[in-house]
Design an enzyme around this catalytic site. Structure first.
Site, PDB file in Angstrom:
ATOM      1  N   GLY A 284       3.906  -6.015  25.425  1.00 47.57           N
ATOM      2  CA  GLY A 284       4.791  -7.025  24.853  1.00 47.57           C
ATOM      3  C   GLY A 284       4.023  -8.093  24.105  1.00 47.57           C
ATOM      4  O   GLY A 284       3.155  -7.791  23.292  1.00 47.57           O
TER       5      GLY A 284
ATOM      6  N   GLU B 239      -4.815  -8.928   4.258  1.00 51.31           N
ATOM      7  CA  GLU B 239      -5.092  -7.802   3.337  1.00 51.31           C
ATOM      8  C   GLU B 239      -5.072  -8.249   1.879  1.00 51.31           C
ATOM      9  O   GLU B 239      -5.027  -7.416   0.984  1.00 51.31           O
ATOM     10  CB  GLU B 239      -4.121  -6.642   3.574  1.00 51.31           C
ATOM     11  CG  GLU B 239      -4.528  -5.799   4.771  1.00 51.31           C
ATOM     12  CD  GLU B 239      -3.702  -4.533   4.953  1.00 51.31           C
ATOM     13  OE1 GLU B 239      -4.156  -3.646   5.691  1.00 51.31           O
ATOM     14  OE2 GLU B 239      -2.583  -4.443   4.387  1.00 51.31           O
TER      15      GLU B 239
ATOM     16  N   THR C 281       0.224 -10.488  20.220  1.00 50.12           N
ATOM     17  CA  THR C 281       0.886  -9.206  20.464  1.00 50.12           C
ATOM     18  C   THR C 281      -0.009  -8.376  21.385  1.00 50.12           C
ATOM     19  O   THR C 281      -1.223  -8.300  21.194  1.00 50.12           O
ATOM     20  CB  THR C 281       1.166  -8.468  19.136  1.00 50.12           C
ATOM     21  OG1 THR C 281      -0.058  -8.282  18.430  1.00 50.12           O
ATOM     22  CG2 THR C 281       2.126  -9.249  18.267  1.00 50.12           C
TER      23      THR C 281
ATOM     24  N   ASP D  32       4.477   6.734  16.960  1.00 52.56           N
ATOM     25  CA  ASP D  32       3.484   6.246  15.997  1.00 52.56           C
ATOM     26  C   ASP D  32       3.477   4.715  16.071  1.00 52.56           C
ATOM     27  O   ASP D  32       4.507   4.082  15.824  1.00 52.56           O
ATOM     28  CB  ASP D  32       3.894   6.730  14.586  1.00 52.56           C
ATOM     29  CG  ASP D  32       2.883   6.378  13.514  1.00 52.56           C
ATOM     30  OD1 ASP D  32       1.928   5.650  13.801  1.00 52.56           O
ATOM     31  OD2 ASP D  32       3.071   6.846  12.367  1.00 52.56           O
TER      32      ASP D  32
ATOM     33  N   ASN E  61       0.824  -1.217   0.000  1.00 50.54           N
ATOM     34  CA  ASN E  61       0.000   0.000   0.000  1.00 50.54           C
ATOM     35  C   ASN E  61       0.851   1.256   0.000  1.00 50.54           C
ATOM     36  O   ASN E  61       2.034   1.224   0.374  1.00 50.54           O
ATOM     37  CB  ASN E  61      -0.872   0.073   1.272  1.00 50.54           C
ATOM     38  CG  ASN E  61      -1.917  -1.020   1.339  1.00 50.54           C
ATOM     39  OD1 ASN E  61      -2.312  -1.589   0.322  1.00 50.54           O
ATOM     40  ND2 ASN E  61      -2.377  -1.313   2.545  1.00 50.54           N
TER      41      ASN E  61
ATOM     42  N   GLY F 223       1.721  -6.545   4.314  1.00 52.77           N
ATOM     43  CA  GLY F 223       2.663  -7.504   3.725  1.00 52.77           C
ATOM     44  C   GLY F 223       4.005  -6.852   3.451  1.00 52.77           C
ATOM     45  O   GLY F 223       5.065  -7.365   3.852  1.00 52.77           O
TER      46      GLY F 223
ATOM     47  N   ASP G 215       3.455  -5.264  12.285  1.00 55.31           N
ATOM     48  CA  ASP G 215       4.169  -5.752  11.097  1.00 55.31           C
ATOM     49  C   ASP G 215       5.652  -5.957  11.409  1.00 55.31           C
ATOM     50  O   ASP G 215       6.270  -6.929  10.948  1.00 55.31           O
ATOM     51  CB  ASP G 215       4.022  -4.755   9.942  1.00 55.31           C
ATOM     52  CG  ASP G 215       2.576  -4.559   9.554  1.00 55.31           C
ATOM     53  OD1 ASP G 215       1.768  -5.478   9.772  1.00 55.31           O
ATOM     54  OD2 ASP G 215       2.243  -3.470   9.050  1.00 55.31           O
TER      55      ASP G 215
HETATM   56  O1  RIB Z   1      -0.158  -2.342   9.664  1.00 54.08           O
HETATM   57  C1  RIB Z   1       0.001  -1.058   9.157  1.00 54.08           C
HETATM   58  C2  RIB Z   1      -0.418  -1.028   7.727  1.00 54.08           C
HETATM   59  O2  RIB Z   1      -1.790  -1.316   7.640  1.00 54.08           O
HETATM   60  C3  RIB Z   1      -0.261   0.298   7.042  1.00 54.08           C
HETATM   61  O3  RIB Z   1       1.007   0.486   6.455  1.00 54.08           O
HETATM   62  C4  RIB Z   1      -1.405   0.330   6.055  1.00 54.08           C
HETATM   63  O4  RIB Z   1      -1.001   0.297   4.725  1.00 54.08           O
HETATM   64  C5  RIB Z   1      -2.280  -0.854   6.411  1.00 54.08           C
HETATM   65  O5  RIB Z   1      -2.103  -1.886   5.525  1.00 54.08           O
END
Ligand code: RIB
Length: 301
Positions: free
Chosen positions: A225, A142, A220, A249, A12, A42, A255
């Site tokens: 933690g 996603e 998570t 942030d 994205n 991803g 991810d």
């Molecule tokens: O997990 C964060 C991500 O979720 C963002 O980068 C956004 O693109 C969504 O996919």
């Protein structure tokens, strides 16, 4: 030789606005300047794994638009192999996420999937050399559900280690979960998997792990933690506290966790050590802006 991290998932472009407080339903708030970051669960996981030193292959799709090159270049610049990413030929746009980030570092995300919806179920067959034991295949929610399910089955048939990050939250059939080695939800996603809210104490997580059956469960827990419940151990749950950090942030923290965990598993780290590595990486990631801004690099040894 260590295996590869093979990520099947979204790519994205993130359109991000900082706000004092996240808006409620029907509410308009005025934010700061629009900032464009690269994202997608991803793609973020692929970058997180690459920054931990893994050999990473990204499988996904981008649009035939002006956002695609930037998205692919950002991955390639991190050393991620994007040679098998599909470029849409029918005018579909690259996936886009609209993100609001509050002064507390919390976020709200809306994703327009665009080309992510064009990833093909048999995508794992495009990997050369073929997926095999030692490889870690990572997939999230996603991309379309038939892709997620087929990738899990194909990866398991190739004897790869299969990681499922069920984000965004949706249920997964027990027949598919049975082929997953490690499932990595947050609290909301765990509730969707189990079909009810799950208390995140040892008893609650042990019960959830039993309910899910086959896979190891790694939950998570944000600033708390993560927790690890091994399958078939009669309810053993290990907690891995996160270090205290200054939060800028939280976008992409999950991810970072998943990518770092995958990379650690390709290095042969035992799951307990891999979870600890992932907790440390995710904690550092929230100290920078954007999904990848704070993602740490593993020092070369
Ligand atoms: O997990 C964060 C991500 O979720 C963002 O980068 C956004 O693109 C969504 O996919």
């Amino acid at each position: 030789m260590t295996g590869r991290v093979i990520v099947v998932g979204s790519i994205n472009v993130d359109l991000v606005v900082a706000v004092d407080e996240l808006p409620g339903p029907g509410e308009t708030v005025i934010g700061g300047e629009l900032v464009v970051h690269q994202g997608g669960k991803g793609a973020n996981q692929a970058v997180a794994a690459a920054r931990q030193g893994a050999d990473v292959v990204m499988l996904g799709a981008v649009g035939g638009d002006d956002l695609a090159d930037g998205a692919l270049d950002a991955l390639a610049d991190e050393g991620v192999d994007v040679s098998r990413v599909l470029v849409s030929a029918d005018g579909t746009r690259t996936g886009t996420a609209l993100i609001a980030v509050s002064s507390e570092g919390e976020n709200q995300i809306i994703v327009a999937p665009g080309a992510n919806g064009q990833v093909l179920p048999e995508v794992l067959e495009t990997v050369d050399p073929a997926v095999g034991p030692g490889d870690v295949v990572v997939v999230q929610h996603e991309v379309p559900v038939d892709v997620v399910e087929r990738v899990i089955l194909d990866a398991a048939a190739c004897e790869a280690t299969v990681l499922l990050n069920p984000a965004p939250a949706r249920a997964v059939s027990s027949a598919v979960l049975a082929h997953v080695d490690v499932v990595i939800p947050n609290e909301h996603e765990l509730a969707a998997l189990v079909g009810r809210p799950v208390p995140t104490d040892r008893d609650g997580l042990a019960e959830a792990s039993q309910a899910l059956g086959g896979p190891m469960l790694v939950v998570t827990l944000g600033s708390r933690g993560a927790a690890l419940a091994m399958s078939g151990t009669g309810g053993d749950v290990n907690l891995f506290p996160a270090p205290e950090v200054e939060v800028v942030d939280t976008t992409g923290a999950g991810d970072t966790f998943v990518g770092a965990l995958a990379a650690a598993l390709t290095r042969g780290e035992p799951i307990e050590r891999a979870v600890d590595t992932a907790v440390q990486a995710a904690a550092i990631s929230v100290t920078g802006a954007g999904a990848r801004g704070g993602m740490p690099r593993r020092p070369r040894t």
